[in-house]
Design an enzyme around this catalytic site. Structure first.
Site, PDB file in Angstrom:
ATOM      1  N   GLU A  48       0.860  -1.177   0.000  1.00  0.00           N
ATOM      2  CA  GLU A  48       0.000   0.000   0.000  1.00  0.00           C
ATOM      3  C   GLU A  48       0.902   1.234   0.000  1.00  0.00           C
ATOM      4  O   GLU A  48       1.885   1.290   0.746  1.00  0.00           O
ATOM      5  CB  GLU A  48      -0.912   0.024   1.236  1.00  0.00           C
ATOM      6  CG  GLU A  48      -2.004  -1.017   1.219  1.00  0.00           C
ATOM      7  CD  GLU A  48      -1.489  -2.416   1.541  1.00  0.00           C
ATOM      8  OE1 GLU A  48      -0.556  -2.527   2.390  1.00  0.00           O
ATOM      9  OE2 GLU A  48      -1.977  -3.385   0.931  1.00  0.00           O
ATOM     10  N   ARG A  75      -1.014  18.978  14.103  1.00  0.00           N
ATOM     11  CA  ARG A  75      -0.813  17.884  13.153  1.00  0.00           C
ATOM     12  C   ARG A  75      -1.482  16.622  13.691  1.00  0.00           C
ATOM     13  O   ARG A  75      -1.128  16.125  14.767  1.00  0.00           O
ATOM     14  CB  ARG A  75       0.677  17.628  12.934  1.00  0.00           C
ATOM     15  CG  ARG A  75       1.414  18.748  12.215  1.00  0.00           C
ATOM     16  CD  ARG A  75       0.845  18.992  10.848  1.00  0.00           C
ATOM     17  NE  ARG A  75       1.744  19.789  10.013  1.00  0.00           N
ATOM     18  CZ  ARG A  75       1.430  20.239   8.810  1.00  0.00           C
ATOM     19  NH1 ARG A  75       0.227  19.981   8.302  1.00  0.00           N
ATOM     20  NH2 ARG A  75       2.304  20.945   8.102  1.00  0.00           N
ATOM     21  N   GLU A 112       1.780  31.637   4.909  1.00  0.00           N
ATOM     22  CA  GLU A 112       1.908  31.084   6.257  1.00  0.00           C
ATOM     23  C   GLU A 112       2.632  31.996   7.239  1.00  0.00           C
ATOM     24  O   GLU A 112       2.524  31.787   8.452  1.00  0.00           O
ATOM     25  CB  GLU A 112       2.614  29.727   6.186  1.00  0.00           C
ATOM     26  CG  GLU A 112       1.801  28.683   5.428  1.00  0.00           C
ATOM     27  CD  GLU A 112       2.387  27.289   5.506  1.00  0.00           C
ATOM     28  OE1 GLU A 112       3.504  27.127   6.052  1.00  0.00           O
ATOM     29  OE2 GLU A 112       1.729  26.347   5.025  1.00  0.00           O
ATOM     30  N   GLY A 131       9.099   3.795   2.736  1.00  0.00           N
ATOM     31  CA  GLY A 131       8.503   2.477   2.881  1.00  0.00           C
ATOM     32  C   GLY A 131       7.008   2.456   2.603  1.00  0.00           C
ATOM     33  O   GLY A 131       6.456   1.404   2.266  1.00  0.00           O
ATOM     34  N   GLU A 135       6.215  10.676  -1.243  1.00  0.00           N
ATOM     35  CA  GLU A 135       6.513  12.105  -1.159  1.00  0.00           C
ATOM     36  C   GLU A 135       8.009  12.384  -1.273  1.00  0.00           C
ATOM     37  O   GLU A 135       8.833  11.713  -0.654  1.00  0.00           O
ATOM     38  CB  GLU A 135       6.007  12.663   0.166  1.00  0.00           C
ATOM     39  CG  GLU A 135       6.174  14.172   0.286  1.00  0.00           C
ATOM     40  CD  GLU A 135       5.569  14.708   1.569  1.00  0.00           C
ATOM     41  OE1 GLU A 135       5.071  15.840   1.558  1.00  0.00           O
ATOM     42  OE2 GLU A 135       5.596  13.986   2.586  1.00  0.00           O
ATOM     43  N   GLU A 158      -8.447  25.720   3.721  1.00  0.00           N
ATOM     44  CA  GLU A 158      -7.595  24.533   3.815  1.00  0.00           C
ATOM     45  C   GLU A 158      -7.457  24.044   5.256  1.00  0.00           C
ATOM     46  O   GLU A 158      -6.664  23.151   5.545  1.00  0.00           O
ATOM     47  CB  GLU A 158      -6.210  24.834   3.226  1.00  0.00           C
ATOM     48  CG  GLU A 158      -6.249  25.119   1.721  1.00  0.00           C
ATOM     49  CD  GLU A 158      -4.868  25.316   1.122  1.00  0.00           C
ATOM     50  OE1 GLU A 158      -3.869  25.091   1.840  1.00  0.00           O
ATOM     51  OE2 GLU A 158      -4.797  25.691  -0.063  1.00  0.00           O
TER      52      GLU A 158
END
Length: 209
Positions: A48, A75, A112, A131, A135, A158
């Site tokens: 995946e 995050r 930002e 893995g 990106e 966003e």
């Protein structure tokens, strides 16, 4: 002479199947790949893969005040992190089709932090988690005037809620030594700056005159 180079290249791996299994805010694909092995045969694996694309992160340095402009935001992936889910980070953004890393760095710095970045230069490109994710990060640095580095920023559409921090370089180095910088981009960038500080500082003074 450096004594290592990879034995294989991209031509030694064949993507047999690429199937999208989820497409929401992010995309997840199921890949079937056949690749060469060190034993001299081939191996077929199913993995995946989080299809993330390419991104830019930029270290914002004010050489006159000897400060770094960093951002703080929530995050979701850090909910269980030792220091909590609000991270001190570099300005960053995804590269859209047709954009250059430098253009993204300029756009994201303004969105930002509210600042304009000058004299952008590359530090390093890297894969943060190969893995399970494709990106590629373009890590850059550039020079800013941090006089107006403050306030809240980000695009509401966003879901961004960003606070700007202007910190002395020596204090950021101390945060690094204390283990309080806990995401890859800021760690790599600050370690790089620590090693190359005199050269980068001098270049910044010359560029910002």
């Amino acid at each position: 002479m450096i004594g290592w180079r990879p034995e294989f290249s991209a031509k030694d791996a064949v993507l047999e199947k690429d199937r999208c299994v989820f497409h929401g805010f992010f995309r997840m694909h199921e890949l079937t790949i056949t690749h060469a092995t060190f034993k001299g045969d081939t191996l077929t694996v199913k993995r995946e893969m989080f299809r993330r694309g390419s991104a830019v992160t930029v270290l914002l340095f004010d050489p006159i005040k000897e400060t770094l402009v960093l951002i703080e935001q929530f995050r979701a992936g850090a909910l269980q992190a030792p220091n909590g889910p609000w991270l001190l980070e570099l300005v960053a953004g995804m590269i859209e089709e047709g954009e250059t890393p430098e253009a993204v760095a300029e756009r994201e710095t303004l969105e930002e932090s509210g600042l304009h970045v000058h004299h952008l230069q590359p530090i390093q490109g890297y894969l943060p988690s190969p893995g399970g994710m494709d990106e590629w990060i373009h890590l850059l640095y550039g020079f800013v005037d941090s006089s107006d580095a403050q306030g809240l920023h980000g695009l509401a559409e966003e879901g961004e809620d960003i606070r700007v921090h202007c910190l002395a370089v020596k204090d950021v180095f101390e945060l690094m030594h204390q283990g309080r910088l806990d995401n890859a981009a800021i760690l790599i960038a600050v370690q790089w700056l620590c090693i190359n500080y005199q050269t980068v500082h001098q270049r910044g003074l010359e560029c910002m005159q």
